[in-house]
Design a protein around this motif. Structure first.
Motif, mmCIF file in Angstrom:
data_model
loop_
_atom_site.group_PDB
_atom_site.id
_atom_site.type_symbol
_atom_site.label_atom_id
_atom_site.label_comp_id
_atom_site.label_asym_id
_atom_site.label_seq_id
_atom_site.Cartn_x
_atom_site.Cartn_y
_atom_site.Cartn_z
ATOM 1 N N PHE A 14 -5.081 -31.324 -4.123
ATOM 2 C CA PHE A 14 -5.305 -30.598 -5.374
ATOM 3 C C PHE A 14 -6.170 -29.358 -5.137
ATOM 4 N N THR A 15 -7.223 -29.509 -4.326
ATOM 5 C CA THR A 15 -8.095 -28.348 -4.035
ATOM 6 C C THR A 15 -7.335 -27.291 -3.227
ATOM 7 N N LEU A 47 -7.470 -43.956 -19.094
ATOM 8 C CA LEU A 47 -6.969 -42.634 -18.732
ATOM 9 C C LEU A 47 -6.391 -42.673 -17.314
ATOM 10 N N SER A 48 -5.251 -42.034 -17.126
ATOM 11 C CA SER A 48 -4.632 -42.005 -15.800
ATOM 12 C C SER A 48 -5.449 -41.129 -14.848
ATOM 13 N N PHE A 49 -5.217 -41.309 -13.559
ATOM 14 C CA PHE A 49 -5.927 -40.524 -12.560
ATOM 15 C C PHE A 49 -5.677 -39.034 -12.764
ATOM 16 N N ALA A 52 -7.509 -37.707 -15.875
ATOM 17 C CA ALA A 52 -8.955 -37.676 -15.626
ATOM 18 C C ALA A 52 -9.295 -36.522 -14.678
ATOM 19 N N ARG A 53 -8.442 -36.311 -13.667
ATOM 20 C CA ARG A 53 -8.640 -35.209 -12.723
ATOM 21 C C ARG A 53 -8.563 -33.855 -13.432
ATOM 22 N N ASP A 54 -7.550 -33.693 -14.259
ATOM 23 C CA ASP A 54 -7.379 -32.420 -14.981
ATOM 24 C C ASP A 54 -8.532 -32.179 -15.956
ATOM 25 N N LYS A 55 -9.021 -33.245 -16.564
ATOM 26 C CA LYS A 55 -10.152 -33.124 -17.487
ATOM 27 C C LYS A 55 -11.395 -32.667 -16.728
ATOM 28 N N SER A 56 -11.590 -33.193 -15.542
ATOM 29 C CA SER A 56 -12.722 -32.789 -14.710
ATOM 30 C C SER A 56 -12.560 -31.345 -14.243
ATOM 31 N N PHE A 57 -11.349 -30.975 -13.884
ATOM 32 C CA PHE A 57 -11.082 -29.627 -13.390
ATOM 33 C C PHE A 57 -11.354 -28.567 -14.460
ATOM 34 N N LYS A 58 -11.061 -28.890 -15.716
ATOM 35 C CA LYS A 58 -11.274 -27.937 -16.811
ATOM 36 C C LYS A 58 -12.742 -27.543 -16.948
ATOM 37 N N LYS A 59 -13.634 -28.379 -16.466
ATOM 38 C CA LYS A 59 -15.062 -28.089 -16.555
ATOM 39 C C LYS A 59 -15.473 -26.907 -15.665
ATOM 40 N N PHE A 60 -14.604 -26.556 -14.728
ATOM 41 C CA PHE A 60 -14.888 -25.420 -13.837
ATOM 42 C C PHE A 60 -14.570 -24.081 -14.499
#
Length: 230
Positions: A14-15, A47-49, A52-60
């Motif tokens: 992803f990164t 929440l699916s992985f 949850a990943r996309d939700k965390s990414f939006k914080k950037f």
């Protein structure tokens, strides 16, 4: 819930997908994302992985990982500058200091003989050719290593690219702005300045293209303990 090894592998992918090329920066981001995803799951375990990943990414924010990469680059460029200054200071100590003054004296005397301009141009051409050959060989070796390990390290990239920049800057500046055709009309101060400039060009070339790359493994292992495993 805890992330699996498969999840961690997916975060690395992803990164990379979001233009983070260097393994050390990827690792920092993966560690941050993993901790944040697990915190998100504590609040919402269903929440699916991916979500949850996309939700965390939006914080950037809208620029994604770009700000993190730029900040890391600034940090490591400062570290590289400290490395350069350390080796420069070490150079201007005995016995290398004697060699430095000897080179300055030789280049000063060369300005007083016939055809001195031709001699200095030839010296610059030889120095620049040798440096290009070293840069070319280093680049090939670097690319082979990256291809073999599949990992790029930001500090390693900076050591390589900044070294090239140092050489090109000094060579261009000194050749075009300090090398006159009428050496016989120069003042002693100007002649000493030219001799000193050519000496510094050689020293910077040696430090940037030979000494630091030779010590790079130790420098990188100090910065990245995991580099020893590569």
């Amino acid at each position: 819930m805890k992330l699996t090894d498969t999840n961690i592998t997916e975060l690395y992918k992803f990164t990379r997908k979001h233009y983070v090329e260097h393994y050390d920066v990827q690792t920092e981001l993966v560690d941050h994302l993993a901790n944040d995803i697990e915190a998100i799951w504590e609040e919402n375990p269903n929440l699916s992985f991916e979500k949850a990943r996309d939700k965390s990414f939006k914080k950037f924010g809208v620029f994604g990982f770009m700000n993190v990469v730029e900040e890391k680059q600034k940090q490591l460029q400062k570290k590289y500058l400290k490395v350069i200054l350390y080796f420069v200071k070490e150079w201007f100590k005995l016995p290398k200091l004697i060699l430095t003054f000897l080179l300055i004296y030789v280049f000063y005397i060369l300005q007083k003989i016939p055809n001195s301009y031709t001699i200095f141009v030839s010296i610059y051409i030889i120095i620049f050719t040798v440096e290009l050959v070293i840069m070319f060989k280093t680049k090939i070796s670097f690319n082979k290593k990256v291809k073999c390990t599949g990992k790029r390290w930001m500090l390693e990239d900076i050591i390589e690219t900044q070294g090239y920049g140092n050489i090109l800057f000094f060579s261009y500046y000194l050749f075009y702005f300090t090398l006159p055709k009428d050496f016989d009309k120069l003042s002693m101060l100007r002649s000493l300045f030219i001799a000193f400039g050519l000496t510094i060009t050689i020293i910077v070339g040696y430090i940037s293209l030979i000494l630091i790359p030779k010590k790079s493994k130790k420098i990188l292992e100090e910065q990245y303990p995991e580099y020893k495993l590569v």
